[in-house]
Design a protein around this motif. Structure first.
Motif, short mmCIF file in Angstrom:
data_model
loop_
_atom_site.label_atom_id
_atom_site.label_comp_id
_atom_site.label_asym_id
_atom_site.label_seq_id
_atom_site.Cartn_x
_atom_site.Cartn_y
_atom_site.Cartn_z
N THR A 66 38.53 65.21 35.66
CA THR A 66 37.80 64.06 36.04
C THR A 66 36.29 64.18 36.41
O THR A 66 35.83 63.09 36.57
CB THR A 66 38.56 63.61 37.44
OG1 THR A 66 38.21 64.69 38.23
CG2 THR A 66 40.00 63.52 37.53
N ASP A 67 35.99 65.38 36.14
CA ASP A 67 34.32 65.17 36.33
C ASP A 67 33.62 65.02 34.97
O ASP A 67 32.41 64.83 34.77
CB ASP A 67 33.94 66.94 36.64
CG ASP A 67 34.32 67.08 38.01
OD1 ASP A 67 34.61 66.20 38.95
OD2 ASP A 67 35.00 68.39 38.31
N PHE A 68 34.34 64.81 33.75
CA PHE A 68 33.78 64.64 32.64
C PHE A 68 34.40 63.45 32.00
O PHE A 68 35.40 62.90 32.18
CB PHE A 68 34.24 65.90 31.80
CG PHE A 68 33.77 67.17 32.18
CD1 PHE A 68 32.33 67.70 32.13
CD2 PHE A 68 34.60 67.89 32.98
CE1 PHE A 68 32.02 68.91 32.63
CE2 PHE A 68 34.24 69.26 33.46
CZ PHE A 68 32.92 69.61 33.16
N GLU B 6 26.43 74.13 35.57
CA GLU B 6 26.91 72.75 35.38
C GLU B 6 26.60 71.77 36.92
O GLU B 6 26.17 70.71 36.71
CB GLU B 6 28.56 72.76 35.64
CG GLU B 6 29.18 73.27 34.12
CD GLU B 6 29.15 72.58 33.24
OE1 GLU B 6 29.23 71.26 33.17
OE2 GLU B 6 29.00 72.88 32.01
N LYS B 7 26.66 72.43 38.06
CA LYS B 7 26.34 71.73 39.14
C LYS B 7 24.64 71.71 39.29
O LYS B 7 24.36 70.99 40.07
CB LYS B 7 27.00 72.35 40.21
CG LYS B 7 28.37 72.26 40.21
CD LYS B 7 29.26 73.17 41.31
CE LYS B 7 30.82 73.03 40.86
NZ LYS B 7 31.49 73.90 41.91
N ASN B 8 24.07 72.47 38.67
CA ASN B 8 22.73 72.38 38.51
C ASN B 8 22.18 71.82 37.36
O ASN B 8 20.84 71.89 37.04
CB ASN B 8 21.95 73.70 38.87
CG ASN B 8 22.30 74.36 40.18
OD1 ASN B 8 21.45 73.95 41.17
ND2 ASN B 8 23.23 75.18 40.38
N SER B 9 22.75 71.02 36.49
CA SER B 9 22.38 70.23 35.42
C SER B 9 21.37 69.32 35.51
O SER B 9 20.91 68.80 34.57
CB SER B 9 23.53 70.26 34.65
OG SER B 9 24.42 69.18 35.12
N GLN B 10 21.10 68.99 36.43
CA GLN B 10 20.06 67.83 36.96
C GLN B 10 18.83 68.07 36.24
O GLN B 10 17.82 67.55 35.64
CB GLN B 10 19.78 67.63 38.38
CG GLN B 10 18.61 66.63 38.68
CD GLN B 10 18.85 65.01 38.51
OE1 GLN B 10 20.01 64.74 38.48
NE2 GLN B 10 17.95 64.26 38.46
N PHE B 11 18.32 69.51 36.26
CA PHE B 11 17.16 69.98 35.67
C PHE B 11 17.38 70.15 34.06
O PHE B 11 16.40 69.99 33.45
CB PHE B 11 16.95 71.51 36.05
CG PHE B 11 15.65 71.87 35.68
CD1 PHE B 11 14.39 71.63 35.95
CD2 PHE B 11 16.13 73.26 34.80
CE1 PHE B 11 13.28 72.11 35.34
CE2 PHE B 11 14.56 73.76 34.25
CZ PHE B 11 13.49 73.14 34.42
N TYR C 60 28.62 66.88 33.58
CA TYR C 60 29.24 67.07 34.80
C TYR C 60 29.00 65.52 35.46
O TYR C 60 27.96 65.60 35.89
CB TYR C 60 28.72 68.28 35.50
CG TYR C 60 29.21 68.25 36.95
CD1 TYR C 60 30.59 68.41 37.11
CD2 TYR C 60 28.54 68.49 38.01
CE1 TYR C 60 31.20 68.76 38.44
CE2 TYR C 60 28.85 68.76 39.17
CZ TYR C 60 30.23 68.86 39.47
OH TYR C 60 30.92 69.16 40.74
N GLY C 61 29.98 64.91 35.69
CA GLY C 61 29.98 63.57 36.16
C GLY C 61 29.26 63.24 37.57
O GLY C 61 28.41 62.48 37.94
N PRO C 62 29.37 64.26 38.52
CA PRO C 62 28.71 64.22 39.74
C PRO C 62 27.14 64.10 39.76
O PRO C 62 26.39 63.56 40.61
CB PRO C 62 29.14 65.22 40.63
CG PRO C 62 30.64 65.43 40.17
CD PRO C 62 30.51 64.98 38.78
N VAL C 63 26.62 64.75 38.71
CA VAL C 63 25.17 64.78 38.31
C VAL C 63 24.83 63.49 37.94
O VAL C 63 23.75 63.00 38.39
CB VAL C 63 24.73 66.11 37.51
CG1 VAL C 63 23.44 65.81 36.87
CG2 VAL C 63 24.89 67.13 38.21
#
Length: 424
Positions: free
Chosen positions: A119-121, A337-342, A352-355
Motif C-alpha cells: 500500500t506504500d507504493f 526509503e523513509k528518507n527519500s525526500q532528499f 514510498y507513498g508517505p514521502v
C-alpha cells in the motif's frame, strides 16, 4: 539543511528496526551505478546513514559503471558468491535477473521488518518488481521522462497559460499547433529531442504507443494485432515534427540539453534526472524561468514511460547471509526509503507513498507538478529481452534514428522492427 533535518526526523521512526538485534557493528557491502547528481545525493545519504548508525551498521559503498558493465559484474560475482549484500537495480532488468538466478526474494517477513507494504507504493511501481506474486526488489523511485519548458519563450509566443503551463497539452493537434506557434515566433527549435539516440527515444515512442492503448509485447509476440499500427502512428507524428522543423534533428543527449539551457529550444523531452541541472543553473542566475510537466496527451490518454531505481539483495551462490547481516541490510533499505525526500532533489519521484504525500514534498517544484504521472505510468515489458541496455533497445534503436530524422518510411521501419524483435 532543511532536508537533513527531515532525514534526522525520519530516523527516529525507523531506527528501531536494527536496535533490537544489534550486538556489534555490521558492515553492509553496497554496490550502485549512480553517477552525476544521483551519485552526489546518494553518497550524502550513505554518509548520513553511517553517521546515524555509528557503531551498529556501516555501509561500505562502491559505485560501478552504469548499464551493461554493472549487470555483467553482478551476474559473474553472484555466481561465485562475491556479490555485495545490497545493490541498486533497475526494475526493468528484473525479468532477466530472474533467469540468471541472481536476485533473492524480498519476503513478507522482510517487508514487515522494514515497516513497508504494498500500500506504500503505486500499483505500477509495485508490479514492476513483482514476478509470479513474489517481490525481488524494493522500489526507491520512479524516474520518468517529462516535458521541460521555457516560460519566457512560451509567453512571447502566446502559448503559456495563466497557470504557468504550456497551453497545448491536450491533443496531438494542440501540441503540434503550439510547436508551430513557437516556430512562427522565431524560436529556432520549438522542441529539443534526443533524435540521434534510438535508445533514448524509445522512452518517448513507448509513451506515445501506450497513449493509444498499445503494447510492445503480447504474451511472447512483439507488435501483435494492431500494435504495429500504433507504433507506426507514433513514428509518423514524430517524423512530421522533424520534417516541419518543429523538432531538433540528429541531436545527441548533451546537445539536446544544451539547446534547451541556452534558450535555443523552447521545450525539451528528457528524464527527471535533469532537474538538478536546471535548478543549479537557475540558482546561479544563468537560466530563464522554467518548468516541467507530464508529457502531452498527443493521442487518446495520458501515459508516460518510467523505470524504477530499486534496492535488491543478490543471491550469492554458496554464501548464506546471516540473520544479523540481513537485519542490517533491511535497515539500510528501510532507512533509505523513509528518507527519500532528499533523493527527490535529484528530480526523481520517490516510490514510498508517505514521502510524496507529505507537505514538504508537495512544496517541491517542479516535482510535485509532474508527480501526477505516477497514475499513468508504463514500464518495460516483462521479458528477459527488455530493460535498460537490453536487446529490445538495440533492435529498435537501429530503426528509430533514421525514421525520426526523416530518412526512413515509418511503416517500413515498423515492419523491420517487428521481424527482428520476433526473431529474438
Amino acid at each position: 539543511m532543511h532536508f537533513r533535518r527531515l532525514m534526522a526526523t525520519a530516523l527516529v521512526a525507523t531506527g528501531g528496526l536494527w536496535a533490537a538485534s544489534a550486538h556489534s557493528e555490521e558492515t553492509v557491502l553496497w554496490w550502485d551505478f549512480l553517477g552525476g547528481g544521483d551519485g552526489v545525493r546518494m553518497k550524502q545519504m550513505i554518509s548520513d546513514f553511517n553517521a546515524a548508525h555509528a557503531g551498529t551498521i556501516k555501509i561500505d559503498a562502491t559505485t560501478l559503471e552504469w548499464g551493461t558493465p554493472f549487470y555483467t559484474k553482478v551476474q559473474t560475482s553472484a555466481a561465485v558468491g562475491e556479490a555485495p549484500d545490497v545493490m541498486t537495480y533497475h526494475a526493468s532488468r528484473i525479468p532477466l535477473a530472474l533467469t540468471q538466478g541472481v536476485l533473492d526474494e524480498i519476503t513478507a517477513d522482510d517487508w514487515s521488518a522494514m515497516g513497508l507494504s504494498q500500500t506504500d507504493f503505486a500499483e505500477a511501481t509495485w508490479d514492476a518488481v513483482t514476478s509470479d506474486g513474489k517481490q525481488y526488489a524494493v522500489p526507491l523511485d520512479t524516474h520518468p521522462i517529462v516535458l521541460y519548458y521555457n516560460r519566457d519563450l512560451l509567453k512571447k509566443a502566446g502559448v503559456l497559460g495563466d497557470d504557468g503551463k504550456p497551453t497545448g497539452l491536450g491533443s496531438g493537434e494542440e501540441f503540434t499547433a503550439m510547436l508551430q506557434a513557437l516556430k512562427d515566433a522565431g524560436v529556432q527549435f520549438p522542441l529539443g529531442s534526443v533524435t540521434a539516440s534510438g535508445d533514448f527515444m524509445f522512452r518517448t515512442i513507448y509513451s506515445f504507443m501506450c497513449q493509444q492503448g498499445g503494447e510492445l509485447m503480447t504474451g511472447d509476440e512483439f507488435l501483435a494485432g494492431d500494435n504495429a499500427d500504433k507504433l507506426t502512428n507514433t513514428l509518423e507524428l514524430l517524423q512530421q515534427w522533424t520534417n516541419d522543423g518543429l523538432q531538433s534533428k540528429y541531436t545527441d543527449y548533451p546537445a539536446t540539453v544544451a539547446l534547451f539551457t541556452s534558450g535555443e529550444a523552447a521545450m525539451m523531452i528528457n528524464g527527471v534526472w535533469e532537474v538538478p541541472t536546471m535548478t543549479d543553473l537557475a540558482g546561479q542566475g544563468k537560466l530563464f524561468d522554467w518548468g516541467a510537466v507530464e508529457l502531452p496527451v498527443v493521442f487518446d490518454k495520458p501515459c508516460t514511460y518510467a523505470d524504477s531505481h530499486s534496492f535488491a539483495i543478490p543471491k550469492n551462490r554458496g554464501k548464506e547471509m546471516s540473520a544479523e547481516k540481513r537485519a542490517a541490510v533491511l535497515e539500510v533499505i528501510s532507512w533509505m526509503e523513509k528518507n527519500s525526500q532528499f533523493w527527490a532533489t535529484a528530480g526523481h519521484i520517490p516510490a514510498y507513498g508517505p514521502v510524496t504525500e507529505s507537505a514538504e514534498y508537495k512544496a517541491m517544484e517542479p516535482n510535485a507538478t509532474y508527480s501526477t504521472l505516477t497514475a499513468n505510468m508504463i514500464f518495460d515489458p516483462k521479458s528477459p529481452l527488455a530493460g535498460i541496455a537490453g536487446p529490445i533497445f538495440d533492435v529498435m534503436s537501429t530503426y528509430y534514428v533514421p525514421t525520426l530524422n526523416g530518412e526512413m518510411d515509418p511503416a517500413e521501419a515498423v515492419e523491420g522492427i517487428k521481424e527482428e524483435l520476433n526473431a529474438l
